[in-house]
Design an enzyme around this catalytic site. Structure first.
Site, PDB file in Angstrom:
ATOM      1  N   PRO A   2       0.828  -1.204   0.000  1.00  5.54           N
ATOM      2  CA  PRO A   2       0.000   0.000   0.000  1.00  5.54           C
ATOM      3  C   PRO A   2       0.864   1.257   0.000  1.00  5.54           C
ATOM      4  O   PRO A   2       1.776   1.391   0.799  1.00  5.54           O
ATOM      5  CB  PRO A   2      -0.766  -0.116   1.320  1.00  5.54           C
ATOM      6  CG  PRO A   2      -0.623  -1.525   1.755  1.00  5.54           C
ATOM      7  CD  PRO A   2       0.670  -2.002   1.200  1.00  5.54           C
ATOM      8  N   GLU A   3       0.592   2.143  -0.903  1.00  3.23           N
ATOM      9  CA  GLU A   3       1.272   3.434  -0.939  1.00  3.23           C
ATOM     10  C   GLU A   3       0.252   4.514  -0.570  1.00  3.23           C
ATOM     11  O   GLU A   3      -0.886   4.206  -0.246  1.00  3.23           O
ATOM     12  CB  GLU A   3       1.855   3.668  -2.328  1.00  3.23           C
ATOM     13  CG  GLU A   3       2.784   2.553  -2.734  1.00  3.23           C
ATOM     14  CD  GLU A   3       4.054   3.030  -3.388  1.00  3.23           C
ATOM     15  OE1 GLU A   3       4.312   4.241  -3.409  1.00  3.23           O
ATOM     16  OE2 GLU A   3       4.812   2.173  -3.866  1.00  3.23           O
TER      17      GLU A   3
END
Length: 280
Positions: A2-3
């Site tokens: 996840p960014e």
DNA sequence: AGTGTCGCCTGAATGC
DNA sequence: TGCATTCAGGCGACAC
């Protein structure tokens, strides 16, 4: 992995399910992730969720007992929201379960255990070790050309490493660093202090553009993510260079057999992808 | 202070 | 087929 855009979307999903709801209990299935679970974690039982926000890649769940639960998803972390009918035995790599009084539960699953959970006093949140040294959000006015020029002035490290430094700006991970530099036409290996003012402005615009595009794409494809099995769709087809070594870049006119197309190099033990013909 | 390297961790991909 | 090795990466700790 996840960014920033994914974390933003997860926060919105959590807010929908958790805001105003009371926590019945917290379970941990091991004693730590990257760091130990906080010793006082279980004291949040009985508290009600006031607000959910994102800072950098951290999720902050503010409670009505003056505490804020902080979650970082690390590389492989997922938060799965399960209604009563969807709940079964814990799955492999489930590490923490938040049980809401209304029967819904939020399960933190993280195969690689690079994630982190902590509990802080809400009034001291900005002084917390996770947040005290963070630079501006990329969409914040504080992330200006003047600011960035000043920050880069004495940096001899490569520009790609510089924009991944969270003290400089948060939210630019390995993927979006390559993407933003391609969009800006800047060679990732150039020394940070040698980036010209016009390029600095272009770089800021490019960082914002790639993040904005990813948030937009994530908003739709990640809607299900929070609620079902957690598979990250990612946006590979949106990437211009990341993971595309030996392939042509956007509107490429090269003879790929001769030029080799997009190049993959290593910087700071991370992969960088770029086009030597479009990025100088 | 700025810079570079390492370790954390598991699963997928690759190598033999 | 199966075993071993490599790679992926956010973040803090640490050495120079």
């Amino acid at each position: 992995m996840p960014e920033l855009p994914e974390v933003e979307t997860v926060c919105r999903g959590l807010a929908k399910s958790m805001t105003g709801e009371k926590l019945a209990s917290v379970e941990t299935l091991r004693h730590n992730l990257r760091i130990p679970f906080p010793a006082d974690l279980k004291t949040i039982a009985g508290a009600t969720v006031k607000n959910i926000s994102r800072r950098a890649k951290y999720i902050r769940i503010e409670l009505d007992n003056k505490k804020t639960l902080i979650i970082h998803l690390g590389m492989s972390g997922r938060l799965v929201i399960q209604k009563k009918s969807e709940q079964g035995d814990p799955e492999k790599h489930d590490h923490m379960i938040l049980n809401l009084k209304n029967g819904t539960r939020i399960v933190f699953n993280d195969a690689r255990r690079f994630g982190m959970v902590d509990l802080a006093n809400t009034s001291e949140l900005e002084q917390h070790k996770f947040f005290s040294h963070l630079g501006p959000e990329p969409f914040d006015k504080k992330f200006s050309a003047k600011y960035l020029a000043e920050k880069l002035r004495n940096k001899k490290i490569a520009i790609k490493l510089a924009i991944m430094d969270q003290e400089l700006v948060v939210g630019v991970g390995n993927i979006y660093a390559s993407e933003a530099l391609f969009r800006a036409g800047i060679d990732p290996q150039r020394a940070a202090h040698k980036i010209r003012p016009d390029e600095i402005s272009e770089l800021i615009a490019s960082i914002r553009a790639v993040l904005k595009q990813a948030i937009k794409a994530g908003g739709s494809s990640l809607r299900d993510y929070v609620q079902t099995d957690g598979e990250l769709g990612y946006f590979q087809d949106k990437w211009a260079v990341y993971g595309k070594h030996h392939q042509p870049c956007k509107s490429c006119i090269c003879d790929i057999d001769k030029t080799g197309g997009i190049q993959k190099i290593t910087q700071g033990a991370r992969s960088t992808f770029y086009c030597p013909r479009k990025q100088n």
